[in-house]
Scaffold this motif. Structure first.
Motif, mmCIF file in Angstrom:
data_model
loop_
_atom_site.group_PDB
_atom_site.id
_atom_site.type_symbol
_atom_site.label_atom_id
_atom_site.label_comp_id
_atom_site.label_asym_id
_atom_site.label_seq_id
_atom_site.Cartn_x
_atom_site.Cartn_y
_atom_site.Cartn_z
ATOM 1 N N LYS A 133 0.849 -1.182 0.000
ATOM 2 C CA LYS A 133 0.000 0.000 0.000
ATOM 3 C C LYS A 133 0.886 1.233 0.000
ATOM 4 O O LYS A 133 1.733 1.401 0.877
ATOM 5 N N GLU B 271 3.104 0.605 3.329
ATOM 6 C CA GLU B 271 3.041 -0.615 4.124
ATOM 7 C C GLU B 271 3.123 -1.821 3.197
ATOM 8 O O GLU B 271 2.553 -1.822 2.102
ATOM 9 N N ARG C 172 4.265 -7.934 8.450
ATOM 10 C CA ARG C 172 3.979 -6.600 7.941
ATOM 11 C C ARG C 172 5.091 -5.637 8.331
ATOM 12 O O ARG C 172 5.819 -5.851 9.309
ATOM 13 N N ALA D 153 -4.068 -2.467 2.065
ATOM 14 C CA ALA D 153 -2.959 -3.424 1.977
ATOM 15 C C ALA D 153 -3.467 -4.819 1.624
ATOM 16 O O ALA D 153 -2.888 -5.522 0.784
#
Length: 374
Positions: A78, A85, A98, A358
């Protein structure tokens, strides 16, 4: 045809969580023998897992099959106006890893460095046998990023490199991996379709409230993207009092809340660090929510005048409690508008939450390789 039928089976199992051979044969119209062959192959490929036999009143017990979480993995990048992210998800859409990075504004070089470095780390930390199951990377990002320099209070020359940048091609070339690209708000809407509840309306309007508000249009269970930017929603004109009109993006975006915090002498950057908890004066938050809700109500009325949406879903980079309060205000403002000749839609919170962009990015390689529209 075989590949299509395999993807059809996977799509139905995903939607219903677990299905037996007889149920799949009934839903697909394929013969029980064909379904058995497909399910055996998908199980052999590690994409399906066999459940416990379920005994009925007569005949052989049915064996429900479900998706194997470790059957495939997907990366979702994203790119936002205030943060980027990268997530690694499994076959069920659960985030396994993540990484996030915040900034004053995004640049192509820094974004590419973040993506490649983080991607390498994530894959290196996976079990060796799982690395070959990474099926691709999706990118969810705003289109025409260079147009937002003034709003971001950034010199135009800092954003101009986005005019010629091709992040999709650069990532594919740098890491030899399939890469897919979609507008960030449309991707968030896609996450609602892929990872949301199986029982959902066939037609709905979707709003995602990030730095700028955007959204998506779902018709007959499929995102309508037009030439790529349909359902952007931000440009919709809404009244703001005294006969003035503004685009929704200038009323209901989180950047408007950020501006209120700055005007009050407060640091707004914590907003972009986490969506779980915001530490800010409730009076400022209330003022923004009321303005945003009023704008959303007018945008919903205009949209329902064109397409008879049964449901509107609202999601965003916000604490769950803020989303709930915002929806209550939208419903209040809608009740004051004239819906003569129209049916007022139900207003619901999106089911994915702040991760929608995301996860929407990660859903791009998932959908391209393993799913069909059902």
């Amino acid at each position: 045809m075989r590949a299509h039928n395999e993807r059809l089976v996977l799509s139905l199992v995903r939607r219903h969580q677990a299905l037996a051979k007889s149920e799949l044969a009934r839903m697909t119209g394929l013969s029980a023998q064909t379904v058995s062959v497909i399910m055996r192959q998908l199980e052999s490929d590690g994409l399906l897992l066999r459940g416990e036999p379920q005994r009925g009143k007569v005949g052989q017990p049915s064996v429900p099959m479900r998706l194997n979480p470790d059957g495939a993995y997907f990366l979702g990048l994203k790119v936002g106006r205030r943060s980027t992210e990268l997530v690694l998800t499994d076959f069920l859409g659960k985030v396994r890893d993540r990484a996030r990075e915040t900034y004053d504004y995004p640049t192509p070089g820094a974004t590419l460095d973040f993506a490649t470095g983080t991607l390498d780390r994530m894959i290196h930390q996976m079990p060796t046998a799982s690395r070959d199951r990474v099926a691709g990377l999706g990118i969810a990002m705003p289109f025409y990023l260079w147009d937002w320099a003034q709003t971001l209070n950034v010199p135009q020359e800092k954003m101009d490199p986005w005019r010629s940048a091709d992040l999709q091609a650069s990532l594919s070339l740098a890491r030899n991996i399939p890469v897919y690209l979609q507008n960030d708000a449309t991707a968030a809407c896609g996450a609602e379709l892929v990872f949301g509840p199986s029982e959902r309306p066939r037609n709905f309007l979707y709003f995602y409230m990030g730095y700028f508000i955007g959204g998506g249009v779902v018709l007959n269970g499929v995102i309508f993207s037009g030439r790529g930017n349909a359902g952007a929603l931000g440009p919709l004109p809404v009244p703001v009092g005294s006969g003035a009109v503004k685009p929704l993006i200038d009323v209901a975006s989180l950047c408007v809340l950020e501006q209120k915090l700055v005007a009050a002498g407060l640091d707004p950057f914590h907003m972009w660090e986490t969506p779980d908890h915001w530490d800010m004066p409730d009076t400022l938050l209330e003022a923004w929510m009321d303005e945003a809700a009023k704008g959303l109500a007018y945008a919903i009325l205009s949209s329902c005048s064109l397409i008879d949406f049964e449901t509107v879903k609202i999601d965003g980079w916000m604490p769950e409690s803020v989303t709930e309060r915002l929806i209550e205000r939208v419903e209040t403002h809608l009740s004051r508008l004239n819906f003569t000749g129209l049916e007022q839609p139900s207003i619901l919170a999106g089911s994915v939450g702040p991760d929608a962009r995301a996860l929407g990015a990660a859903s791009l390689p998932l959908s391209n390789r393993y799913l069909v529209e059902t």
